[in-house]
Design an enzyme around this catalytic site. Structure first.
Site, PDB file in Angstrom:
ATOM      1  N   GLU A 116       0.845  -1.193   0.000  1.00 47.60           N
ATOM      2  CA  GLU A 116       0.000   0.000   0.000  1.00 47.60           C
ATOM      3  C   GLU A 116       0.882   1.245   0.000  1.00 47.60           C
ATOM      4  O   GLU A 116       1.836   1.317   0.766  1.00 47.60           O
ATOM      5  CB  GLU A 116      -0.902  -0.039   1.242  1.00 47.60           C
ATOM      6  CG  GLU A 116      -1.899  -1.172   1.157  1.00 47.60           C
ATOM      7  CD  GLU A 116      -2.337  -1.696   2.522  1.00 47.60           C
ATOM      8  OE1 GLU A 116      -2.243  -0.959   3.515  1.00 47.60           O
ATOM      9  OE2 GLU A 116      -2.754  -2.880   2.589  1.00 47.60           O
ATOM     10  N   HIS A 168      -2.823  -0.022  15.949  1.00 41.45           N
ATOM     11  CA  HIS A 168      -1.706   0.360  15.074  1.00 41.45           C
ATOM     12  C   HIS A 168      -0.369   0.378  15.809  1.00 41.45           C
ATOM     13  O   HIS A 168       0.588   0.938  15.301  1.00 41.45           O
ATOM     14  CB  HIS A 168      -1.927   1.773  14.504  1.00 41.45           C
ATOM     15  CG  HIS A 168      -2.841   1.825  13.323  1.00 41.45           C
ATOM     16  ND1 HIS A 168      -4.160   1.487  13.384  1.00 41.45           N
ATOM     17  CD2 HIS A 168      -2.618   2.199  12.031  1.00 41.45           C
ATOM     18  CE1 HIS A 168      -4.713   1.656  12.184  1.00 41.45           C
ATOM     19  NE2 HIS A 168      -3.801   2.085  11.355  1.00 41.45           N
ATOM     20  N   SER A 172      -5.183  -4.624   0.391  1.00 38.66           N
ATOM     21  CA  SER A 172      -5.513  -6.057   0.383  1.00 38.66           C
ATOM     22  C   SER A 172      -4.311  -6.819   0.930  1.00 38.66           C
ATOM     23  O   SER A 172      -3.515  -7.372   0.171  1.00 38.66           O
ATOM     24  CB  SER A 172      -5.796  -6.525  -1.051  1.00 38.66           C
ATOM     25  OG  SER A 172      -6.787  -5.763  -1.666  1.00 38.66           O
TER      26      SER A 172
END
Ligand SMILES: Cc1ncc(C[n+]2csc(CCOP(=O)(O)OP(=O)(O)O)c2C)c(N)n1
Ligand SMILES: [Mg+2]
Length: 819
Positions: free
Chosen positions: A497, A595, A527
């Protein structure tokens, strides 16, 4: 570099509607007369023979699984056998139109596809090539038992070789394609163009796109087929694989000479059932698998439903679709309708479907129907058909008997270390191809390269610490290593990404965008499963891939691809395949619970992955260099806490030239005599702060050993240090429960038991969610915790009062609460 696609408000707000076109369902309408012009008698007989061979092969397995005996020969097969009795026409039709360069990937139910593809390749390869493959594949280990009494043609020999290799693999024999380490659900034989079958439903859906990508990037001939079941279309990774394969950029942004869209068919072997659940009518809502294509791209994936109960419509479809792919208009979705007459597995009583339904499909049986067609149109006489069937059945039976004969087809010895020996390939490949690597500019002229040239690579400059802006940092180190390998290996690609224009989520690749063409560095869809799956497929085909996950917390999204695919194919191939993939995973902080978690422990737990976590520029460059010349999958963890850190430990600085660091070697970052602080990841810097404090306040000299790696790991430097100091505290930012450090501590306890003054102490983050940035000091281990834990559990510090609870009682209390 700005994006070249301009988004214009007038256009996006213009009123229009999205239209779809009809998706053909069973559109095949050729008459046998017409087909007689397209096929030779030999072709028809081959199709017939292949279907009969698959039926015979599967029938043997069915009988021995359900009755323990076939044709008077008893055998107990302990492993699985997901049979495809009923699906032969679909498999043979698929394989018939494929060339040896066309590669197929399959599922748990792919014996038939394997056989069909093998037979098809055998017919197309020359005798010389067949002999070469048979003689060189594992130095003739599969060939020797079958050539002994053989005096027929090379093709006949190759067929027997192939059936024998398949049975041997299923029965876990040394003489199997992969020495029995793959087995029924993972069998494959790359020289005939079939690649791993996958026991994870839909597993091939995210891997096959990587194989197709390899063909495009490296301008290789052929197409790729992912044979997956209808129920697998409920799997996230399959959808991700479709999304990845249908990206616009292949046709809109990549160099036209590469050939356009991925040459990939998602071929649904649609037998209308999962195990017992029914995708159509029960577990999904799309009615036709082919409908899925309509949502994917304007071409609707050229989707079509075909009758897979007859080989001819399937051949027709594959021929047409192959043309579409060769024209660069892929990917394609085929909904190939078939039926599994056999149970899901031999123990399946088929209670989820009526006897009548099975009988109706048996009456329509594709093999019987095809035979009638051939006989009716006088393509071949009944006796010719019978003879072909009987001869292939005899060969199957003979190869079955050979494969179960322990003297000819032994298993690996009971004390064998084979599995261990093939877990890693430990290879070194400078370049996977001879052609010159493609670049858009001379790397020497690259702006980032020039900027780095002006940076200071040493811990100090003119006696002073280097300011951050001027320091050569971890990002630069990774960039240099990447650029080095990019300029040597033309197959090397990097994707993930925001990898291109953004320069990677954390700017490691900044500058590469200007240097590399799209196909060597590109943005992927969001993805994660497809990102890792594609890297796996790319590597299986023989290229080097670097994939990136933005945050370690996203590992879960690619769980199967990392834990079952990336990690396992080298060993499941018994070393036939290598997996040169570096998976860069950034470990976050300051971004809260989803995160900011260090999941090193998950990768460390899975056999087959190398796991490293360098946190200094010197280590980052040397370890990335080593990872990028190797042939094993490397989980390369990077900490967002340290991307902009300069070198603080290597006085000579980070070399400008190429060097490697052995991936298993811990590094002594600071010498000491009284206590060993072992670290992994950015906790190194926490340990440095604590060591300074220990020295300043208590005169304790701490040695700091940075593991740098979790797998593989050489314990010798650790043992040497702990033997010297007699005390060890192990520290990382991962939550303490189940962390890598727990394993290392347990091992050190055994290795250094006689030298230890106290058991090694493990400190990690609390067993909590990672809280907000402002609260992180509650969660990540702090220098003070180290002193507190040393004071409570290793060595009382003079006049010291612990500020946090690190005693054993607290350990028990937290454990009881599960926190
Ligand atoms: C990820 C995953 N989930 C579940 C299973 C168990 N399982 C094996 S086969 C199967 C049904 C698969 O159906 P389909 O994809 O249509 O293939 P078919 O068996 O019909 O050939 C299931 C649920 C598995 N192997 N992998
Ligand atoms: Mg199915």
């Amino acid at each position: 570099m700005p994006k070249s696609i301009v988004i214009e408000p007038e256009k996006v707000f213009a009123s229009e509607s999205i239209s779809f076109f009809d998706i053909p369902v069973n559109a095949y309408s050729k008459t046998v007369q017409e087909e007689l012009a397209a096929f030779s008698t030999e072709d028809f007989l081959n199709i017939w023979r292949d279907m009969c061979a698959i039926r015979a092969f599967e029938t043997v397995l069915n009988e021995i699984k359900t009755k323990g005996v076939y044709n008077g020969v008893s055998y107990n097969h302990a492993g699985p056998a997901h049979l495809s009795i009923g699906q032969e026409a679909a498999a043979v039709g698929m394989a018939f139109s494929l060339a040896p360069d066309d590669h197929i990937f399959g599922s748990h139910r792919s014996h038939g596809e394997i056989l069909a593809k093998g037979f098809s390749a055998i017919r197309q390869l020359s005798d010389a090539r067949l002999l070469e493959i048979m003689k060189t594949y594992r130095d003739g280990a599969i060939l020797r038992p079958v050539e002994r009494d053989h005096n027929g043609t090379v093709r006949d020999l190759a067929q027997r070789f192939f059936i024998y290799g398949a049975y041997s693999e299923i029965f876990a024999r040394e003489t199997g394609f992969n020495r029995g380490l793959g087995g029924s659900m993972h069998a494959f034989f790359a020289p005939f163009g079939f690649y791993p079958n996958n026991a994870i439903v839909g597993g091939s859906g995210s891997i096959a796109p990587g194989a197709a990508l390899f063909k495009r990037v490296n301008r290789k001939p052929g197409i790729v087929v992912a044979n997956i079941g209808d129920a697998s279309f409920g799997c996230g990774p399959v959808w991700e694989g479709i999304t990845f394969s249908a990206m616009d950029q292949y046709r809109k942004l990549w160099d036209k000479s590469l050939g356009g869209g991925l040459p990939l068919v998602f071929n649904c072997m649609n037998n209308f059932y999962g195990m017992g659940g029914q995708p159509v009518g029960e577990t999904m809502g799309m009615q036709f698998i082919a409908r899925i294509g309509a949502g994917v791209n304007p071409e609707q994936m050229h989707a079509e439903r075909v009758n897979g109960y007859d080989p001819l419509p399937v051949i027709d479809a594959f021929r047409r679709k192959k043309q579409v792919l060769l024209e660069g208009r892929g990917p394609v979705l085929l909904d190939t309708v078939t039926y599994r007459i056999s149970g899901h597995s031999p123990s399946d009583a088929s209670s989820y479907r009526s006897k009548e339904e099975i009988e109706r499909w048996q009456q329509a049986d594709s093999i019987r129907a095809f035979r009638s067609k051939l006989a009716e149109h006088r393509v071949a006489s009944e006796s010719t058909l019978d003879a072909a069937k009987e001869s292939v059945e005899a060969a199957v039976f003979e190869m079955f008997q050979l494969a179960i004969d322990p003297t000819v087809s032994p298993r690996v010895a009971a004390d064998s270390e084979l599995v261990g020996e093939v877990m890693f390939s430990n290879g070194r490949v400078e370049s996977f191809d001879d052609r010159p690597p493609e670049f858009l500019q001379d790397p020497a002229e690259n702006a980032r390269v020039q900027q780095i040239r002006g940076k200071i690579r040493t811990p100090t400059f003119e006696g002073k610490p280097v300011p951050k802006m001027k320091a050569y940092n971890v990002r630069d180190a990774l960039f240099e290593a990447m650029l080095h390998r990019f300029s040597i290996d033309p197959t090397m690609i990097a994707f993930g990404e925001e990898n291109r224009d953004w320069g990677g989520a954390f700017a490691v690749y900044r500058g590469l965008t200007e240097a590399l063409p799209y196909h060597r560095l590109f943005n992927s869809p969001i993805s994660e499963a497809a990102i890792v799956g594609a890297a796996v497929g790319y590597a299986l085909e023989g290229g080097r891939a670097v994939a990136e996950l933005m945050y370690a917390d996203f590992i879960g999204r690619a769980g199967d691809e990392i834990f079952n695919q990336l990690s396992k194919w080298q060993a499941m191939s018994a070393g036939q395949l290598t997996m040169p993939v570096v998976l860069r995973i950034s470990v976050g902080s300051k971004y809260g619970a989803q995160h900011s978690q260090d999941w090193t422990a998950l990768a460390h737990h899975i056999p087959g992955l190398k796991v490293v976590y360098p946190v200094t520029p010197f280590d980052a460059k040397g370890m990335m260099n080593a990872a990028l010349v190797g042939t094993d999958p490397v989980i390369f963890l990077e900490s967002q806490k340290v991307y902009d850190f300069g070198e603080m430990f290597v006085a000579e600085g980070v070399p400008e030239g190429y060097y490697e660091i052995d991936l298993c070697q811990p590094s002594v970052k600071r010498k000491g005599t009284d206590l060993t602080l072992v670290t992994l990841g950015p906790a190194l810097y926490t340990a440095v702060a604590a060591a300074d404090d220990l020295q300043a306040r208590f005169g304790i000299s701490a040695e700091i050993v940075d593991l740098r790696a979790a797998v593989p790991l050489n314990y010798e430097p650790l043992v040497e240090s702990v033997r010297k100091t007699g005390k060890a505290l192990l520290l990382s930012d991962a939550v303490e429960r189940g962390s890598v450090m727990q394993t290392v501590a347990a091992n050190l306890t055994q290795l250094c038991f006689d030298d230890l003054d106290a058991p090694p102490v493990v400190l990690g983050s609390r067993n909590w969610i990672t809280p907000a940035a402002e609260l992180e000091a509650l969660f990540f281990p702090q220098p003070a915790w180290i002193l507190d834990a040393i004071h409570e559990r290793i060595l009382p510090l003079r006049d010291y009062k612990a500020g946090t609870k690190q005693d054993l009682g607290e350990m028990v209390r937290r454990s009881t609460l599960g926190i």
